[in-house]
Write an enzyme that holds these catalytic residues in place. Structure first.
Site, PDB file in Angstrom:
ATOM      1  N   ASP A  51      -8.810   4.519 -11.788  1.00  0.00           N
ATOM      2  CA  ASP A  51      -9.285   4.323 -10.404  1.00  0.00           C
ATOM      3  C   ASP A  51      -9.914   3.040 -10.158  1.00  0.00           C
ATOM      4  OD1 ASP A  51     -10.573   5.805  -8.096  1.00  0.00           O
ATOM      5  OD2 ASP A  51     -12.157   4.940  -8.780  1.00  0.00           O
ATOM      6  N   GLU A  76      -4.224   2.529 -10.001  1.00  0.00           N
ATOM      7  CA  GLU A  76      -4.673   2.459  -8.143  1.00  0.00           C
ATOM      8  C   GLU A  76      -5.286   0.971  -8.202  1.00  0.00           C
ATOM      9  OE1 GLU A  76      -7.533   3.950  -4.696  1.00  0.00           O
ATOM     10  OE2 GLU A  76      -8.229   3.954  -6.843  1.00  0.00           O
TER      11      GLU A  76
END
Length: 728
Positions: free
Chosen positions: A406, A459
């Site tokens: 993330d 990401e």
């Protein structure tokens, strides 16, 4: 009295005040045989005895040291302690008679910050030690003056089980007999200034109370009976760049709710989620963060229990049941992993030992203004090791097939979301965070090295080069990268009324300029259907028919575009509401044929994508794609060819993003002959009106659009059509 067996009174004063950093130097047995003496401490005792199988030896109170007792206990055999007060008595093992558990190699690796199996030495481990069953506790707190385990087994009293410091490693440990799986505990830490800190959860604990309660829980995670050997040994074939990868992203607690609104359990998901994902044709399940987290509204992206599967859905072995079930059905499991920041909750990692230990002390480096969270000190060897070991933990202990990392952009840049003067440049005066980059490279090197066949996904929303390139070639070492630019551009395009789309034609084509610079995944994730952004069907313009037609055409475009696929739960149904983490997917919408049509389309797209080499083998390679029609702005039509290996039938994808049908759209084709219509998003079974090409088109010799043949194709309004070369 002061001698080798009886330290000065001042030492005992520090002990009973909770300020002593070496309780093992004071307490427990000294000497052997007839010369053995025992010093014991129990703050609630008025009398103390050391008991053996054939005698009870009274220990004398140490003057001016309430709760401390000392006396001879002849022999070399086992003894235990008996305390008495106010007519009550209790018996317990002397934890200070046990030797160390951590070995010299562990101590060396911990001190060096290179112990990649950190979870095997830190945390709480049920074990047999020196003939007794109990739990070994170990925690890193190098600046602490005293660390104790407190729990339901010692009345949460920090004076009872003060731990042993292991030299320069900064690790404290203790073995406590009879503490078993299911025991509640925390660490009570006295900081370097003598202040007792808020009680801390175990950074390497395997279990936690159900939030908002936050004690750690002893969980024995050994001994699970995996049956997924076949998948593990072959999964590399399912996760390569040339494999079909279509990911169903899931927030497990809100995928399906059960009795009175509780989240689905891991065991229930092992049946229901796995069977649904397989039926829908997805290849992977991506679970939003499973690591324990205190606040439901963070969706798991502010974790505290990095080594603990969230108790919201069940126990660690039950989470293994879910992963094992997925593997038995040929599905991979990817876990969202959050090394970019952590919450500042008092029981968490912040100022863990009374100092900025896991985080930077300077808020310009250690605090995220956007999320009110703390940032790891990536340059500290022990912190880098903590994160790398955690990544390995999920792959090793829970057989995860990959990690999606993330907020990578927030790690890569020191000035991420900061104004001038609010960040600290690197040693060269630049904005790149060298230390965070090194952690990501170390993590990728370790995970791919230890577990060949896994995949890591970034990401990452910037143009940082080489995200999915190998570390030895200067890259970050990820296997894949989310294509955030493609997602933003194409969603902006599809939200527009068709009358304006011709002015934004480039938003659908620009992604092909860089489509092969990384190994991309095309993500329609949870972030796109929350916080007022609307659901996917809610983004679409026009009346209800047009909304569904637009969405069908967009999904056909997405699955036909180079890149692996990711779709967030509920969007395969075209649910009308935004995602709500406190509810569940709107399964009731499936009573409507239009929603069922979208679901059927996604299922068929998945199966065709998987079964057709031209649609996946060269997802990441430029020679697998060629534009046929890329510049027809006036009609908002796009067409391209997808190619696999030399013997794989080619597929032509045609998209029409206007509500006007093109009944005889002449376009180039890769070869003359019959081309079967294998997908038509306007088909009645998907909720359309069955306009199309009656199953096939005939291409004829004659160059057009740079292709050697051409055909007249019926392109329905707001639709995507796939044509596959007929090899019969």
């Amino acid at each position: 009295m002061t001698d080798a067996k009886h330290p000065p009174a001042s030492e005992f004063q520090r002990l009973i005040q909770g300020q002593h950093d070496d309780p093992f130097g004071l307490l427990g047995p000294r000497g052997s045989g007839n010369d053995r003496h025992v010093t014991a401490f129990d703050p609630g005792a008025e009398k103390m005895f050391a008991c053996t199988t054939d005698a009870r030896h009274r220990l004398d109170p140490v003057p001016d040291a309430p709760g401390v007792f000392h006396g001879p206990v002849p022999g070399d055999g086992h003894y235990w302690l008996r305390g008495e007060a106010k007519g009550e008595h209790w018996e317990f093992e002397d934890v200070y008679r046990f030797g160390t558990v951590l070995g010299e190699i562990d101590e060396y690796l911990l001190g060096e910050g290179s112990h990649l199996r950190l979870w095997e030495v830190l945390g709480a481990h049920v074990m047999q030690h020196e003939g007794m069953w109990g739990t070994h506790f170990a925690v890193w707190a190098p600046n602490a003056r005293r660390v104790s385990v407190v729990g339901d087994f010692n009345w949460w009293n920090g004076l009872r089980h003060a731990m042993r410091r292991r030299g320069a490693t900064g690790v404290w440990e203790i073995f406590i007999p009879y503490v078993a799986d299911g025991a509640f505990y925390r660490y009570e830490i006295v900081g370097p200034d003598g202040t007792v800190q808020p009680r801390k959860a175990d950074p390497v604990g395997f279990g936690s109370e159900h939030p908002p309660a936050n004690a750690s829980i002893v969980r024995d995670i050994s001994g699970y009976g995996w049956s997924d050997e076949e998948w593990i040994t072959t999964r590399s074939e399912a996760q390569r760049r040339d494999a079909p990868i279509s990911i169903y992203e899931v927030h497990l607690p809100s995928w399906r709710r059960k009795d009175w609104g509780r989240p689905i359990s891991y065991v229930e998901a092992a049946r229901e989620l796995v069977s649904y994902v397989k039926e829908m044709g997805f290849t992977h399940i991506e679970l939003m963060p499973i690591s324990e987290y205190p606040f439901d509204g963070s969706w798991g992206y502010q974790p505290i229990g990095m080594f603990a599967p969230t108790i919201r859905c069940g126990l660690p072995h039950e989470f293994r049941d879910l992963v094992n079930a997925a593997h038995l059905e040929g599905l991979g499991v990817i876990l969202d992993w959050v090394p970019g920041h952590f919450p500042s909750d008092p029981h968490g990692l912040g100022r863990f030992d009374g100092t900025a230990l896991y985080e930077h002390a300077d808020p310009r480096e250690g605090f995220h203004k956007d999320w009110n969270t703390l940032i790891y000190n990536y340059g500290r060897a022990e912190v880098s090791n903590f994160l790398t070991a955690n990544a390995l933990f999920w792959l090793d202990e829970f057989h995860a097939d990959g990690l999606r990392v993330d907020a990578v952009a927030s790690m890569l840049y020191r000035d991420y979301s900061r104004n001038a003067g609010e960040w600290v440049p690197n040693k060269d005066g630049g904005r790149e965070n060298y230390e965070a980059i090194a952690v990501l490279q170390r993590m990728n090197t370790a995970t791919y090295g230890e577990h060949p066949g896994i995949m890591t996904v970034a990401e990452e929303s910037t143009a940082y080069p080489g995200v999915s390139q190998p570390v030895d070639q200067g890259g970050l070492g990820f296997g894949f990268k989310w294509n955030m630019g493609w997602m933003n551009d194409t969603l902006e395009y599809i939200k527009k009324d068709p009358v304006y789309r011709s002015y934004h034609h480039h938003q659908m084509t620009f992604g092909l300029v860089y489509a092969f610079s990384e190994n991309f995944i095309l993500p329609i994730s949870h972030d796109e259907v929350v916080h007022g952004k609307g659901s996917m069907i809610g983004k679409m313009p026009g009346n209800d028919w047009e909304k569904f037609a637009n969405l069908r055409a967009y999904y056909g475009f997405m699955w036909g575009h180079p890149g692996k696929k990711l779709l967030f739960m509920g969007q395969e149904l075209a649910q009308r509401s935004e995602w709500n983490h406190d509810a569940q997917v709107d399964w009731d919408c499936l009573g409507d044929a239009r929603h069922e049509g979208i679901q059927r389309l996604v299922r068929d797209l998945n199966h065709l994508y998987r079964d057709t080499p031209a649609m996946h083998v060269k997802d990441c390679f430029e020679d697998g794609f060629q534009w046929i029609v890329g510049g027809d702005q006036q009609n908002s039509v796009f067409a391209w060819v997808r190619r696999g290996g030399p013997d794989d039938p080619e597929v032509v994808v045609i998209c029409n993003f206007t509500p006007q049908e093109h009944p005889d759209y002449r376009m180039g084709m890769p070869s003359a002959g019959r081309w079967r219509e294998v997908i038509n998003s306007d088909a009645e079974i998907y909720g359309g009106e069955n306009r199309g090409n009656y199953g096939s088109v005939e291409a004829h010799e004659g160059e057009m659009h740079g292709q050697p043949a051409h055909a007249d194709v019926t392109v329905p309004p707001l639709s995507t059509v796939w044509l596959m070369r007929d090899t019969d």
